[in-house]
Motif scaffolding. Structure first.
Motif, PDB file in Angstrom:
ATOM      1  N   GLY A 150      20.319 -54.099 -38.092  1.00 42.00           N
ATOM      2  CA  GLY A 150      20.079 -54.996 -39.204  1.00 42.00           C
ATOM      3  C   GLY A 150      18.630 -55.171 -39.580  1.00 42.00           C
ATOM      4  O   GLY A 150      18.297 -56.001 -40.424  1.00 42.00           O
ATOM      5  N   GLY A 151      17.740 -54.369 -38.990  1.00 38.98           N
ATOM      6  CA  GLY A 151      16.323 -54.492 -39.298  1.00 38.98           C
ATOM      7  C   GLY A 151      15.832 -53.375 -40.197  1.00 38.98           C
ATOM      8  O   GLY A 151      16.534 -52.405 -40.476  1.00 38.98           O
ATOM      9  N   ILE A 152      14.596 -53.534 -40.660  1.00 37.74           N
ATOM     10  CA  ILE A 152      13.924 -52.493 -41.446  1.00 37.74           C
ATOM     11  C   ILE A 152      12.780 -51.952 -40.597  1.00 37.74           C
ATOM     12  O   ILE A 152      11.872 -52.694 -40.224  1.00 37.74           O
ATOM     13  CB  ILE A 152      13.377 -53.033 -42.780  1.00 37.74           C
ATOM     14  CG1 ILE A 152      14.509 -53.617 -43.632  1.00 37.74           C
ATOM     15  CG2 ILE A 152      12.661 -51.921 -43.557  1.00 37.74           C
ATOM     16  CD1 ILE A 152      14.023 -54.226 -44.939  1.00 37.74           C
ATOM     17  N   PHE A 153      12.840 -50.685 -40.277  1.00 38.12           N
ATOM     18  CA  PHE A 153      11.845 -50.032 -39.450  1.00 38.12           C
ATOM     19  C   PHE A 153      11.072 -49.057 -40.323  1.00 38.12           C
ATOM     20  O   PHE A 153      11.661 -48.143 -40.923  1.00 38.12           O
ATOM     21  CB  PHE A 153      12.531 -49.287 -38.306  1.00 38.12           C
ATOM     22  CG  PHE A 153      11.588 -48.633 -37.324  1.00 38.12           C
ATOM     23  CD1 PHE A 153      11.137 -49.328 -36.212  1.00 38.12           C
ATOM     24  CD2 PHE A 153      11.160 -47.326 -37.512  1.00 38.12           C
ATOM     25  CE1 PHE A 153      10.288 -48.721 -35.292  1.00 38.12           C
ATOM     26  CE2 PHE A 153      10.318 -46.713 -36.605  1.00 38.12           C
ATOM     27  CZ  PHE A 153       9.871 -47.411 -35.494  1.00 38.12           C
ATOM     28  N   ALA A 154       9.781 -49.249 -40.435  1.00 37.01           N
ATOM     29  CA  ALA A 154       8.955 -48.377 -41.279  1.00 37.01           C
ATOM     30  C   ALA A 154       8.225 -47.371 -40.408  1.00 37.01           C
ATOM     31  O   ALA A 154       7.575 -47.735 -39.427  1.00 37.01           O
ATOM     32  CB  ALA A 154       7.950 -49.202 -42.076  1.00 37.01           C
ATOM     33  N   LEU A 155       8.329 -46.114 -40.799  1.00 35.75           N
ATOM     34  CA  LEU A 155       7.638 -45.040 -40.102  1.00 35.75           C
ATOM     35  C   LEU A 155       6.524 -44.531 -41.008  1.00 35.75           C
ATOM     36  O   LEU A 155       6.783 -43.943 -42.057  1.00 35.75           O
ATOM     37  CB  LEU A 155       8.619 -43.915 -39.776  1.00 35.75           C
ATOM     38  CG  LEU A 155       8.120 -42.794 -38.869  1.00 35.75           C
ATOM     39  CD1 LEU A 155       7.760 -43.334 -37.490  1.00 35.75           C
ATOM     40  CD2 LEU A 155       9.174 -41.698 -38.755  1.00 35.75           C
ATOM     41  N   LEU A 156       5.292 -44.820 -40.615  1.00 32.95           N
ATOM     42  CA  LEU A 156       4.133 -44.438 -41.404  1.00 32.95           C
ATOM     43  C   LEU A 156       3.564 -43.125 -40.897  1.00 32.95           C
ATOM     44  O   LEU A 156       3.649 -42.811 -39.712  1.00 32.95           O
ATOM     45  CB  LEU A 156       3.047 -45.503 -41.318  1.00 32.95           C
ATOM     46  CG  LEU A 156       3.343 -46.887 -41.899  1.00 32.95           C
ATOM     47  CD1 LEU A 156       2.188 -47.830 -41.586  1.00 32.95           C
ATOM     48  CD2 LEU A 156       3.572 -46.805 -43.390  1.00 32.95           C
ATOM     49  N   GLY A 157       2.953 -42.383 -41.808  1.00 31.35           N
ATOM     50  CA  GLY A 157       2.299 -41.142 -41.404  1.00 31.35           C
ATOM     51  C   GLY A 157       1.868 -40.353 -42.613  1.00 31.35           C
ATOM     52  O   GLY A 157       2.477 -40.444 -43.683  1.00 31.35           O
ATOM     53  N   SER A 158       0.826 -39.579 -42.451  1.00 34.06           N
ATOM     54  CA  SER A 158       0.335 -38.756 -43.547  1.00 34.06           C
ATOM     55  C   SER A 158       1.241 -37.544 -43.745  1.00 34.06           C
ATOM     56  O   SER A 158       2.168 -37.305 -42.952  1.00 34.06           O
ATOM     57  CB  SER A 158      -1.098 -38.289 -43.251  1.00 34.06           C
ATOM     58  OG  SER A 158      -1.125 -37.580 -42.022  1.00 34.06           O
ATOM     59  N   ASN A 159       0.990 -36.768 -44.785  1.00 35.70           N
ATOM     60  CA  ASN A 159       1.743 -35.535 -45.005  1.00 35.70           C
ATOM     61  C   ASN A 159       1.599 -34.623 -43.798  1.00 35.70           C
ATOM     62  O   ASN A 159       0.494 -34.422 -43.284  1.00 35.70           O
ATOM     63  CB  ASN A 159       1.234 -34.816 -46.253  1.00 35.70           C
ATOM     64  CG  ASN A 159       1.688 -35.493 -47.530  1.00 35.70           C
ATOM     65  OD1 ASN A 159       2.722 -36.141 -47.554  1.00 35.70           O
ATOM     66  ND2 ASN A 159       0.918 -35.350 -48.588  1.00 35.70           N
ATOM     67  N   GLY A 160       2.717 -34.076 -43.339  1.00 33.79           N
ATOM     68  CA  GLY A 160       2.672 -33.180 -42.201  1.00 33.79           C
ATOM     69  C   GLY A 160       2.749 -33.862 -40.852  1.00 33.79           C
ATOM     70  O   GLY A 160       2.706 -33.195 -39.814  1.00 33.79           O
ATOM     71  N   ALA A 161       2.891 -35.184 -40.846  1.00 34.68           N
ATOM     72  CA  ALA A 161       2.944 -35.913 -39.571  1.00 34.68           C
ATOM     73  C   ALA A 161       4.265 -35.694 -38.840  1.00 34.68           C
ATOM     74  O   ALA A 161       4.352 -35.899 -37.632  1.00 34.68           O
ATOM     75  CB  ALA A 161       2.723 -37.402 -39.809  1.00 34.68           C
ATOM     76  N   GLY A 162       5.301 -35.297 -39.576  1.00 36.82           N
ATOM     77  CA  GLY A 162       6.605 -35.058 -38.965  1.00 36.82           C
ATOM     78  C   GLY A 162       7.678 -36.054 -39.352  1.00 36.82           C
ATOM     79  O   GLY A 162       8.777 -36.046 -38.785  1.00 36.82           O
ATOM     80  N   LYS A 163       7.416 -36.915 -40.346  1.00 36.24           N
ATOM     81  CA  LYS A 163       8.371 -37.960 -40.736  1.00 36.24           C
ATOM     82  C   LYS A 163       9.694 -37.369 -41.217  1.00 36.24           C
ATOM     83  O   LYS A 163      10.767 -37.763 -40.757  1.00 36.24           O
ATOM     84  CB  LYS A 163       7.764 -38.848 -41.830  1.00 36.24           C
ATOM     85  CG  LYS A 163       6.471 -39.542 -41.447  1.00 36.24           C
ATOM     86  CD  LYS A 163       6.030 -40.537 -42.501  1.00 36.24           C
ATOM     87  CE  LYS A 163       5.872 -39.947 -43.899  1.00 36.24           C
ATOM     88  NZ  LYS A 163       4.812 -38.912 -43.942  1.00 36.24           N
TER      89      LYS A 163
END
Length: 269
Positions: free
Chosen positions: A44-57
């Motif tokens: 039920g949460g919102i998890f944000a995955l930050l990263g630049s281009n090419g980071a693997g997101k």
């Protein structure tokens, strides 16, 4: 300096996470994209995955949504192993990519009805009308999607991904390329998802987007999670700033929203 730093989960998080990732690795020939990724997402949460281009997101999201196989490590979504139970995982999730996957020839309502029928759900028209109301698209429902704005397309795309009530949804850079007003519309839609109990994993390059939406934030850098915590916890990693009086000037976003203040009362374009 922050490499490998992980802030302990806050008290009260669900004991059984909606998403659990441990030691995840992925390489393309000599290129190591993921180098041992570890994190978990509360239900039920919102998890944000930050990263630049090419980071693997995007690679990480593809593994979690069973579109790609990891080279090593463990990943479970809704309690299901993504490698050993891919079919069951796909029934528990929905994925919205970086570009809206809508049929421009059809109307918004027809898009929703089509997906509901493909999923063999009862009363597809009722489902479509309910989602149009939920995402403020009722008036535009009979219009062809080709005439929709970027924000409306994105909202429709997210609405389509909710058909069948998946408990977990992946949003891979959902506001990429959108104008400020459209981004705010998508933010509101994401907040409604979490309020309704849906677990959201959001990848983004926009820091203010993560700050606005996420309960918990992780930074992916060179294939590893280098820090993971709530916004308040992450702020504690930075030395406190010296306090001094500075007259606050309106930002460009303040000006933009003030000028368009009455836009919400106008017909959607």
């Amino acid at each position: 300096m922050l490499a490998g730093m992980s802030i302990p989960p806050t008290t009260g998080r669900a004991q059984s996470p909606a998403i659990f990732v441990q030691g995840l690795e992925k390489s393309y020939k000599q290129l190591r994209v993921l180098r041992g990724v570890d994190f978990e997402v509360a239900r039920g949460g919102i998890f944000a995955l930050l990263g630049s281009n090419g980071a693997g997101k995007t690679t990480l999201v593809k593994i979690l949504s069973t579109l790609l196989k990891a080279d090593a490590g463990t990943a479970r979504v809704n309690g299901l192993d993504v490698a050993e139970q891919p079919a069951e995982v796909r029934e528990s999730i929905s994925l919205t990519g970086q570009f809206a996957a809508v049929d421009e020839v059809l109307s918004g309502r027809e898009n929703l009805v089509l997906v509901a029928r493909l999923r063999r759900l009862r009363d597809p028209g009722v489902i479509a009308d309910d989602l149009l109301r939920r995402f403020s698209l009722t008036e535009a429902g009979t219009r062809r999607v080709a005439a929709y704005s970027g924000g409306m397309r994105r909202r429709l795309d997210i609405a389509m991904s909710l058909i069948g009530h998946p408990p977990v949804i992946f949003l891979d850079e959902p506001t990429a390329g959108l104008d400020p007003q459209a981004r705010i519309e998508v933010w509101q839609a994401v907040e409604e998802l979490a309020a309704g109990g849906t677990t959201v994993l959001l990848t983004t390059q926009y820091l203010n987007e993560a700050e606005q939406l996420a309960d918990r934030i992780a930074i992916l850098h060179e294939g590893r999670i280098i820090v993971d915590g709530t916004l308040a916890e992450l702020k504690q990693l930075v030395p406190p700033a010296e306090v001094e009086y500075v007259e606050k000037q309106p930002s460009l976003e303040d000006v933009f929203l003030a000028v368009l203040g009455g836009a919400g009362d106008q017909d959607e374009r």
